[in-house]
Design a protein around this motif. Sequence first.
Motif, mmCIF file in Angstrom:
data_model
loop_
_atom_site.group_PDB
_atom_site.id
_atom_site.type_symbol
_atom_site.label_atom_id
_atom_site.label_comp_id
_atom_site.label_asym_id
_atom_site.label_seq_id
_atom_site.Cartn_x
_atom_site.Cartn_y
_atom_site.Cartn_z
ATOM 1 N N GLU A 1 -15.450 4.057 5.870
ATOM 2 C CA GLU A 1 -15.911 5.295 5.584
ATOM 3 C C GLU A 1 -15.149 6.361 5.113
ATOM 4 N N GLU A 2 -14.862 6.434 3.902
ATOM 5 C CA GLU A 2 -14.007 7.406 3.207
ATOM 6 C C GLU A 2 -14.450 8.566 2.532
ATOM 7 N N ARG A 3 -13.767 9.664 2.493
ATOM 8 C CA ARG A 3 -14.508 10.746 1.930
ATOM 9 C C ARG A 3 -13.282 11.491 0.729
ATOM 10 N N THR B 1 -6.872 7.453 -4.924
ATOM 11 C CA THR B 1 -6.070 6.234 -4.935
ATOM 12 C C THR B 1 -6.025 5.975 -3.490
ATOM 13 N N GLY B 2 -5.812 6.832 -2.577
ATOM 14 C CA GLY B 2 -5.523 6.422 -0.986
ATOM 15 C C GLY B 2 -6.637 5.858 -0.437
ATOM 16 N N GLN B 3 -7.931 6.538 -0.801
ATOM 17 C CA GLN B 3 -9.231 6.099 -0.338
ATOM 18 C C GLN B 3 -9.635 4.698 -0.808
ATOM 19 N N LEU C 1 0.852 4.131 -2.655
ATOM 20 C CA LEU C 1 0.574 5.478 -2.236
ATOM 21 C C LEU C 1 1.819 6.547 -2.628
ATOM 22 N N SER D 1 -1.371 12.189 -0.699
ATOM 23 C CA SER D 1 -1.685 10.715 -0.576
ATOM 24 C C SER D 1 -1.676 9.891 0.315
ATOM 25 N N VAL D 2 -0.968 10.227 1.492
ATOM 26 C CA VAL D 2 -1.052 9.624 2.643
ATOM 27 C C VAL D 2 -2.196 9.803 3.473
ATOM 28 N N SER E 1 -9.085 10.572 5.307
ATOM 29 C CA SER E 1 -9.648 11.116 3.905
ATOM 30 C C SER E 1 -10.687 12.353 4.104
ATOM 31 N N SER E 2 -11.180 12.383 5.174
ATOM 32 C CA SER E 2 -12.299 13.781 5.556
ATOM 33 C C SER E 2 -11.395 15.068 5.801
ATOM 34 N N ILE F 1 0.863 -1.170 -0.087
ATOM 35 C CA ILE F 1 0.085 -0.032 0.055
ATOM 36 C C ILE F 1 0.757 1.080 0.017
ATOM 37 N N ASP G 1 1.177 7.309 -6.352
ATOM 38 C CA ASP G 1 0.163 8.307 -6.534
ATOM 39 C C ASP G 1 0.763 9.699 -6.091
ATOM 40 N N SER H 1 -4.913 10.936 2.314
ATOM 41 C CA SER H 1 -6.328 10.364 1.925
ATOM 42 C C SER H 1 -6.353 9.049 2.190
ATOM 43 N N PHE H 2 -5.542 8.292 2.582
ATOM 44 C CA PHE H 2 -5.509 6.959 2.848
ATOM 45 C C PHE H 2 -6.115 6.880 4.367
ATOM 46 N N GLU H 3 -5.185 7.780 5.258
ATOM 47 C CA GLU H 3 -5.379 7.660 6.689
ATOM 48 C C GLU H 3 -6.470 8.466 7.265
ATOM 49 N N LEU I 1 -7.638 2.509 -1.862
ATOM 50 C CA LEU I 1 -6.618 1.489 -1.235
ATOM 51 C C LEU I 1 -7.261 0.899 -0.020
ATOM 52 N N LYS I 2 -7.661 2.102 0.822
ATOM 53 C CA LYS I 2 -8.105 1.677 2.209
ATOM 54 C C LYS I 2 -9.327 0.872 2.294
#
Lengths: 346, 382
Positions: free
Chosen positions: B190-192, B201-203, A9, A309-310, A316-317, A5, A12, A312-314, B205-206
């Motif tokens: 729950e991703e936004r 991409t990040g959302q 990331l 990018s990190v 995202s809001s 992952i 991206d 949006s993974f950890e 992958l999660k």
Amino acid sequence: MDFNIALFLAQDGITNGAIYALLGLSLVLVFTVTRVILVPQGEFVAYGALTVVGLEMGTIPGTAWLLLVLGAAVFVADALRAENGRQPRILMLRALTDLVLPAVLLGVCWVVAPLDLGVWVTAPLAVALVAPLGAYIYRLAFRPLAQSPVLVLLIAAVGVHLAMIGLGLVFFGAEGFRSEPFTTASLTLGPMMVSGQSLWVLGTTSVLITSLWFFFGHTITGKALRATSVNRLGARLVGIPADRSGIIAFTMAAAMGAISGVLIGPVTTVFYDTGFLIGLKGLVAAIMGGLVSYPIAAAAALAVGLIESVASFEASSFKEVIVFTTIIPVLLWQSLRSSHVEEEEE
Amino acid sequence: MSKIRFTVKGALTAIALATALPGAAQADINVGVIVSATGTTAALGIPMKNALMFMPEEINGEKVNVVFGDDTSDPSTATNLARRMITQDKVDVIIGSSMTGAAIAIAGVANENGVPQLAMSPINLPQGSDAWTFRMPQQVSLMVAAVVEDMKKKGVKKLGYVGFSDAWGDFWVRDLKTLGEPAGITMVAEERYGRADTSVTGQVLKLVAARPDAILIGASGTASALPQVELRQRGYAGPIYQTHGSVSNDFIRIGGKAVEGTILPAGPVNVAEQLPDTSPVKTPGMEFVAGYEKAHGENSRNQFAGHMYDGIQALKAALPVALKAAKPGTPEFRTAIKDALESGLDIPAGHGVFNFTATDHFGLDERGRVLITVENGKWKLL
């Protein structure tokens, strides 16, 4: 977050960072030469991407008409303003760049659009359509204000941004578009799949940054631009026209914006107003470079891409909050570092 | 001298007549329309503006004037427009806005001045402040119920969610949680993301890492295709649900192959041809589709233009009743419109059969939703 992952990331983040780097560099270029914070930089991105889409759909994009109208407006404005502007020789030269060039480009669009010649024709044509917009916008909106304080120039930049967004809605409509990819190939590197399109982004950015380095270090025009940015008055005293420097800087910025747009068009959905947020992230990078340093701006752009990018993974809001918060420690550090308050040159 | 005096007198009479004219014109029915034709939510507002073509020239012999305003996707502009329309243009009813925030802003003004509002967004309002507000779009919970039912049938236990980081995304999370939990569906991720984001991409992958049985994308317009394209690229093969905010042909155009098989709740108007002949929605639905696509091109039909058509159907049903009770331009007429709407008229329209009552200002029931999917690049009724 496992290793796989993290790799995805990173890929991206670096791809996005490369785009932010192009925009960050354009912002630094324009600011150092003309003191304009180029808020509409993002619009060149959207215009670039959507012009490609327009050509792919076989229509003459609104950009071509805008170029024609702006060119004519600039021609008239210049003829009315400058004292020597009505000499036949200068008028002829101006007519070539302001009237003939847009007409030729429009003609090319008219011929090329219905033929569906693919991305190798539409992409360069889109860049060729958007790049002169930069020069016209500079001559129309910013040159008359060249002696004004930075704040006035910023307000004018916001005005241009709003006008371009509005025109974008008229030209391209409210819906988003995707253009055809340059390549659908992908490359497998160990556990990671790298898409051909992101290789294109990285390759183009590297080539552009290298040629910028060459341009500023080894050509007379590039050195003249650098001289203008170090000391505007001094540059004028040794015979470098500040006016032309501005035109070159704006044209380069518009071209780099359009190239970014052409590159991201196939990987994401581009709306008429997508550009603003991308441009803002380029601005974050440019500010981290103090709006003067190209290498720091480029490195900061990559960092912004990775952080985004990190994030949006950890979380995202909170992605945007995290990205834009990074600017606060940078501003603090920069204000602590500079011990004296620079007087704004008027 | 006397001649001059005579002309002055004539001019005065003319002025008096001219000023009297707007008074006479006030017998006309004035309809205020506010949509977001520009700004961030223009994709919803433009089709609604287009659908104004269905507004009748007159109702029961009374001329209908449309006062149009663009709120530029800005609630404060919407507030100002609504105030101006009420005080200056003396509108009898306001339609709008297409954007959630702007519609809520207009509801405040409408409630304060006692002007009926036909909201083009399924807004939630605090108890008591929606006395004058009637919503044309389906309540989110009505759509969520349909989706949850389908998930239950498919045996979905773990649901992944990615949606807009705005009110629309919040509505869906809230209702999915409250309606999903009794059905044994838990939200495992729950991703936004933002409408203008260039990468999700990040959302994604999660989401994929959480191994959900199904994924719902709570977004709208063409921006809702981006996560789905990315999910399919990352090899996610499970069912993907979208919301009724995505039901437009542009969504299929952008998403291409990646959106095949998507399940969406939608107003029946989107698949009017495929409805059974017994459906009360079929006739108005076909009228809308035929008229709209004739003017705006094949397959141009969409959820949002349908809402405006429905609003106009509601006016066509309520105004004749109100005209019997009072004259247009008076507070009594506005109250009569509200009473007519609340009287439980069955109003067949494109998105369902509207049946407002004094306590229910949403008006649509199960007849107002269908589940559809994408098959070979076309909408298909499930």
